[in-house]
Design a protein around this motif. Sequence first.
Motif, short mmCIF file in Angstrom:
data_model
loop_
_atom_site.label_atom_id
_atom_site.label_comp_id
_atom_site.label_asym_id
_atom_site.label_seq_id
_atom_site.Cartn_x
_atom_site.Cartn_y
_atom_site.Cartn_z
N THR A 91 6.53 3.93 6.88
CA THR A 91 7.54 4.26 6.22
C THR A 91 8.67 3.51 6.20
OG1 THR A 91 7.11 6.57 7.14
CG2 THR A 91 9.12 6.30 6.41
N LEU A 92 9.01 2.68 7.18
CA LEU A 92 10.05 1.60 7.04
C LEU A 92 9.59 0.66 6.13
CD1 LEU A 92 12.98 0.54 7.85
CD2 LEU A 92 11.89 -0.68 9.89
N ARG A 93 8.66 0.12 6.09
CA ARG A 93 7.95 -0.93 5.07
C ARG A 93 8.24 -0.16 3.68
NH1 ARG A 93 2.06 -0.42 4.82
NH2 ARG A 93 2.65 1.46 3.68
N ASP A 94 7.93 0.83 3.44
CA ASP A 94 7.99 1.45 1.98
C ASP A 94 9.76 1.37 1.72
OD1 ASP A 94 5.34 1.58 2.02
OD2 ASP A 94 5.24 3.91 2.38
N ARG A 95 10.52 1.80 2.77
CA ARG A 95 11.93 1.70 2.41
C ARG A 95 12.43 0.42 2.18
NH1 ARG A 95 15.73 5.17 6.08
NH2 ARG A 95 17.27 4.66 4.40
N ILE A 96 12.06 -0.71 2.78
CA ILE A 96 12.37 -1.96 2.51
C ILE A 96 11.92 -2.40 1.16
CG2 ILE A 96 11.91 -4.36 3.27
CD1 ILE A 96 11.80 -3.20 6.16
N ASP A 97 10.75 -2.07 0.69
CA ASP A 97 10.25 -2.39 -0.52
C ASP A 97 10.99 -1.55 -1.68
OD1 ASP A 97 8.33 -3.48 -2.27
OD2 ASP A 97 7.71 -1.34 -2.56
N ASP A 98 11.13 -0.15 -1.44
CA ASP A 98 11.65 0.43 -2.30
C ASP A 98 13.62 -0.02 -2.62
OD1 ASP A 98 9.49 1.89 -2.91
OD2 ASP A 98 10.02 3.57 -1.72
N GLU A 99 14.07 0.06 -1.36
CA GLU A 99 15.54 -0.12 -1.34
C GLU A 99 16.03 -1.36 -1.72
OE1 GLU A 99 17.61 2.27 1.45
OE2 GLU A 99 15.79 3.70 1.69
N LEU A 100 15.23 -2.43 -1.00
CA LEU A 100 15.86 -3.75 -1.06
C LEU A 100 14.94 -4.73 -2.05
CD1 LEU A 100 16.32 -4.39 2.89
CD2 LEU A 100 17.93 -3.79 1.24
N GLY A 101 13.69 -4.33 -2.43
CA GLY A 101 12.94 -4.78 -3.40
C GLY A 101 12.05 -6.08 -2.55
N TRP A 102 12.07 -6.06 -1.29
CA TRP A 102 11.30 -7.22 -0.54
C TRP A 102 9.85 -6.92 -0.04
CZ3 TRP A 102 15.10 -8.16 4.20
CH2 TRP A 102 16.66 -8.44 3.77
N THR A 103 9.00 -7.91 -0.01
CA THR A 103 7.87 -7.75 0.52
C THR A 103 7.70 -7.46 1.94
OG1 THR A 103 7.03 -9.27 -1.01
CG2 THR A 103 5.48 -8.96 0.65
N ALA A 104 7.49 -6.45 2.42
CA ALA A 104 7.51 -6.18 3.72
C ALA A 104 5.86 -5.55 3.91
CB ALA A 104 8.13 -4.68 4.23
N VAL A 105 5.50 -5.99 5.57
CA VAL A 105 4.12 -5.72 5.90
C VAL A 105 3.93 -5.16 7.19
CG1 VAL A 105 1.93 -7.15 6.28
CG2 VAL A 105 3.41 -7.68 4.54
N VAL A 106 3.08 -4.18 7.23
CA VAL A 106 2.92 -3.83 8.66
C VAL A 106 1.34 -4.45 8.91
CG1 VAL A 106 2.33 -1.83 10.19
CG2 VAL A 106 4.11 -1.68 8.43
N PRO A 107 1.44 -5.61 9.96
CA PRO A 107 0.26 -6.17 10.03
C PRO A 107 -0.86 -5.23 10.85
CG PRO A 107 1.99 -7.24 11.21
CD PRO A 107 2.50 -5.95 10.51
N ARG A 108 -2.27 -5.68 10.52
CA ARG A 108 -3.11 -5.13 11.61
C ARG A 108 -2.98 -5.60 13.22
NH1 ARG A 108 -5.64 -6.75 7.10
NH2 ARG A 108 -6.63 -8.70 8.62
N SER A 109 -3.63 -4.71 13.88
CA SER A 109 -3.43 -5.13 15.28
C SER A 109 -4.26 -6.26 15.32
CB SER A 109 -4.35 -4.10 16.34
OG SER A 109 -4.54 -4.67 17.43
N GLY A 110 -3.67 -7.31 16.19
CA GLY A 110 -4.44 -8.71 16.48
C GLY A 110 -4.15 -9.71 15.05
N GLU A 111 -3.83 -9.23 13.99
CA GLU A 111 -3.74 -10.24 13.03
C GLU A 111 -2.95 -11.16 13.05
OE1 GLU A 111 -2.38 -9.86 8.27
OE2 GLU A 111 -2.41 -8.06 9.34
#
Length: 149
Positions: A91-111
Motif C-alpha cells: 500500500t505504501l509502495r502504491d502511495r509513493i508511486d501515486d503521490e510522488l511519482g517515484w519508482t518504489a519496490v517491495v522486494p521478494r524475500s531474500g532478493e
Amino acid sequence: MLHHLHRILPDPRNAVVIVGFAAAGTRSRDLVDGARTLKMFGEYVPVRAEVADVPHFSAHADAGQIIDWLRNAPAPHTTYLVHGEETASETLRDRIDDELGWTAVVPRSGEAVLVRLPGPDGPRGVHRAALPETVAHRAEWTRRAGGTP
C-alpha cells in the motif's frame, strides 16, 4: 533483552508488556498470541509470566508521515520498502508511486539488488545489497540509494 525474558518468563509473579506492533515471526508476536514456551539460547523456556499487549504505542511513522518526509527529499532512482507487513508495504509502495511519482519496490524475500551510489560525476560504485529474508521484517521506512531512512 532475551536474557531478561529468559530469566523472567518462567515466573508467574512477573509480567511482560509488549508495547507497539508485534510482527509475525517474532517472539513478541508469539507471546501476544499466547505461546506457552519460547525457544531462546537453544532451549525452550516456559511462559508463566503474565503477558500484556499494548499495540497502540509505536515509534514508527504512519504512511502519511512517511510520504510527508519523503516529499522533502530528492527523488531517488528506486525506493525499496524492506521492513513491515507485506500488505502495508504494498500500500505504501502504491502511495509513493501515486503521490510522488517515484519508482518504489517491495522486494521478494531474500532478493538481492544492485544499488548505485551517487557521486559528483555520476555513480561512484555499484553495491550488491541483500534485502531482508522475511516479509515480516519489513517496516514502513525506505532505504534509498544515497539517502538516510
